[in-house]
Design a protein around this motif. Sequence first.
Motif, mmCIF file in Angstrom:
data_model
loop_
_atom_site.group_PDB
_atom_site.id
_atom_site.type_symbol
_atom_site.label_atom_id
_atom_site.label_comp_id
_atom_site.label_asym_id
_atom_site.label_seq_id
_atom_site.Cartn_x
_atom_site.Cartn_y
_atom_site.Cartn_z
ATOM 1 N N ILE A 151 62.623 18.918 25.964
ATOM 2 C CA ILE A 151 61.725 19.066 24.815
ATOM 3 C C ILE A 151 62.551 19.221 23.548
ATOM 4 O O ILE A 151 63.437 20.074 23.465
ATOM 5 C CB ILE A 151 60.805 20.293 24.981
ATOM 6 C CG1 ILE A 151 59.958 20.158 26.247
ATOM 7 C CG2 ILE A 151 59.907 20.452 23.753
ATOM 8 C CD1 ILE A 151 59.053 21.345 26.507
ATOM 9 N N LYS A 152 62.260 18.360 22.579
ATOM 10 C CA LYS A 152 62.963 18.441 21.294
ATOM 11 C C LYS A 152 61.945 18.579 20.169
ATOM 12 O O LYS A 152 60.962 17.846 20.114
ATOM 13 C CB LYS A 152 63.814 17.186 21.067
ATOM 14 C CG LYS A 152 64.990 17.068 22.032
ATOM 15 C CD LYS A 152 65.870 15.882 21.683
ATOM 16 C CE LYS A 152 67.073 15.814 22.620
ATOM 17 N NZ LYS A 152 67.964 14.673 22.288
ATOM 18 N N GLY A 153 62.200 19.522 19.298
ATOM 19 C CA GLY A 153 61.324 19.709 18.150
ATOM 20 C C GLY A 153 61.766 18.835 16.987
ATOM 21 O O GLY A 153 62.962 18.694 16.725
ATOM 22 N N THR A 154 60.815 18.203 16.311
ATOM 23 C CA THR A 154 61.103 17.382 15.138
ATOM 24 C C THR A 154 60.180 17.822 14.011
ATOM 25 O O THR A 154 59.292 18.654 14.204
ATOM 26 C CB THR A 154 60.857 15.884 15.435
ATOM 27 O OG1 THR A 154 59.454 15.664 15.602
ATOM 28 C CG2 THR A 154 61.593 15.453 16.700
ATOM 29 N N LEU B 182 56.443 27.430 29.443
ATOM 30 C CA LEU B 182 57.482 28.248 28.831
ATOM 31 C C LEU B 182 57.498 28.057 27.323
ATOM 32 O O LEU B 182 57.597 29.021 26.558
ATOM 33 C CB LEU B 182 58.846 27.879 29.416
ATOM 34 C CG LEU B 182 60.056 28.669 28.901
ATOM 35 C CD1 LEU B 182 59.887 30.149 29.205
ATOM 36 C CD2 LEU B 182 61.345 28.129 29.508
ATOM 37 N N ASN B 183 57.359 26.806 26.886
ATOM 38 C CA ASN B 183 57.363 26.511 25.455
ATOM 39 C C ASN B 183 56.153 27.133 24.763
ATOM 40 O O ASN B 183 56.236 27.608 23.630
ATOM 41 C CB ASN B 183 57.358 24.995 25.235
ATOM 42 C CG ASN B 183 57.502 24.614 23.765
ATOM 43 O OD1 ASN B 183 58.584 24.681 23.209
ATOM 44 N ND2 ASN B 183 56.402 24.215 23.152
ATOM 45 N N GLN B 184 55.030 27.188 25.467
ATOM 46 C CA GLN B 184 53.813 27.747 24.887
ATOM 47 C C GLN B 184 53.945 29.253 24.687
ATOM 48 O O GLN B 184 53.477 29.800 23.694
ATOM 49 C CB GLN B 184 52.627 27.441 25.792
ATOM 50 C CG GLN B 184 51.285 27.809 25.191
ATOM 51 C CD GLN B 184 50.136 27.337 26.053
ATOM 52 O OE1 GLN B 184 50.330 26.937 27.190
ATOM 53 N NE2 GLN B 184 48.943 27.389 25.513
ATOM 54 N N LYS B 185 54.601 29.931 25.622
ATOM 55 C CA LYS B 185 54.794 31.369 25.487
ATOM 56 C C LYS B 185 55.651 31.696 24.275
ATOM 57 O O LYS B 185 55.462 32.701 23.610
ATOM 58 C CB LYS B 185 55.452 31.929 26.754
ATOM 59 C CG LYS B 185 54.549 31.875 27.982
ATOM 60 C CD LYS B 185 55.271 32.377 29.210
ATOM 61 C CE LYS B 185 54.383 32.292 30.458
ATOM 62 N NZ LYS B 185 55.102 32.733 31.684
ATOM 63 N N ARG B 186 56.606 30.802 23.990
ATOM 64 C CA ARG B 186 57.502 31.036 22.855
ATOM 65 C C ARG B 186 56.829 30.711 21.526
ATOM 66 O O ARG B 186 57.261 31.172 20.473
ATOM 67 C CB ARG B 186 58.761 30.174 23.004
ATOM 68 C CG ARG B 186 59.631 30.561 24.196
ATOM 69 C CD ARG B 186 60.773 29.568 24.356
ATOM 70 N NE ARG B 186 61.668 29.954 25.443
ATOM 71 C CZ ARG B 186 62.672 29.192 25.877
ATOM 72 N NH1 ARG B 186 62.890 28.003 25.329
ATOM 73 N NH2 ARG B 186 63.454 29.611 26.870
ATOM 74 N N ASN B 187 55.790 29.882 21.568
ATOM 75 C CA ASN B 187 55.134 29.424 20.340
ATOM 76 C C ASN B 187 53.625 29.660 20.421
ATOM 77 O O ASN B 187 52.828 28.736 20.274
ATOM 78 C CB ASN B 187 55.419 27.940 20.120
ATOM 79 C CG ASN B 187 56.908 27.633 20.018
ATOM 80 O OD1 ASN B 187 57.515 27.780 18.975
ATOM 81 N ND2 ASN B 187 57.493 27.213 21.133
#
Length: 230
Positions: free
Chosen positions: A14-17, A44-49
């Motif tokens: 997963i890369k954020g742009t 996991l990404n949802q928990k962080r964001n």
Amino acid sequence: MNVVKGQKQQYVTIKGTKDGLTLHLDDSCSFNELIVDLEDKLSLNQKRNDDVPIVPVKVKTGNRYLTRKQEEHIRSIIRNKKHLVVDTVESDVISKQEALEIKRNLEVISVARMIRSGQVLKVEGDLMLIGDVNPGGTVIASGNIFIMGALRGVAHAGFDGRRDAIISASIMKPTQLRIGDIMNRAPDSIQNESNLMECAYIDENETIVVDRLQQLSHLRPNLTRLEGGI
């Protein structure tokens, strides 16, 4: 080679742009392994964001060809996560049907004959006509039209909507020109007697204009399949 026991293979990156998230999916693992890792990574990404607004997601599948059912499965997983919406799913692989369609659209059909009044010649792809189109005759192509002879009838290039198509002829004296959905009846610019080696195209004003064939390399630099022109 030392293998660390318990280490889980990573199949999703997963890369954020600035435009959202891009998911790079491994194209060498099984589809089931990919789905498991996709679920884990998104959770996991949802928990962080947890407090972010709606985020568009681009999915890149590399050299993996997805069936419609598999693509919908991936889309469903992403949609079921809060704040995420699928933007695009991009693959470097195309189906056989898509490849054949591309080949057909790029194909140059060569025809050696005269198109007389009342006759219609229609082809998929580019048309290379070695002969004349008499008044009352019509040639139609989904791509470009190249006429090694006189165009005195009707020519319609890009009949499926292509506005970048061109029409060229050794002698350009048509009764009507059409490119895509734009039509022009015998433009004034080609009513003189020196109508040798000219081409018609749609300009920036969405008007069909006729110019010298030598301008074609500047007008359509990607039109290189006929090296050296007609």
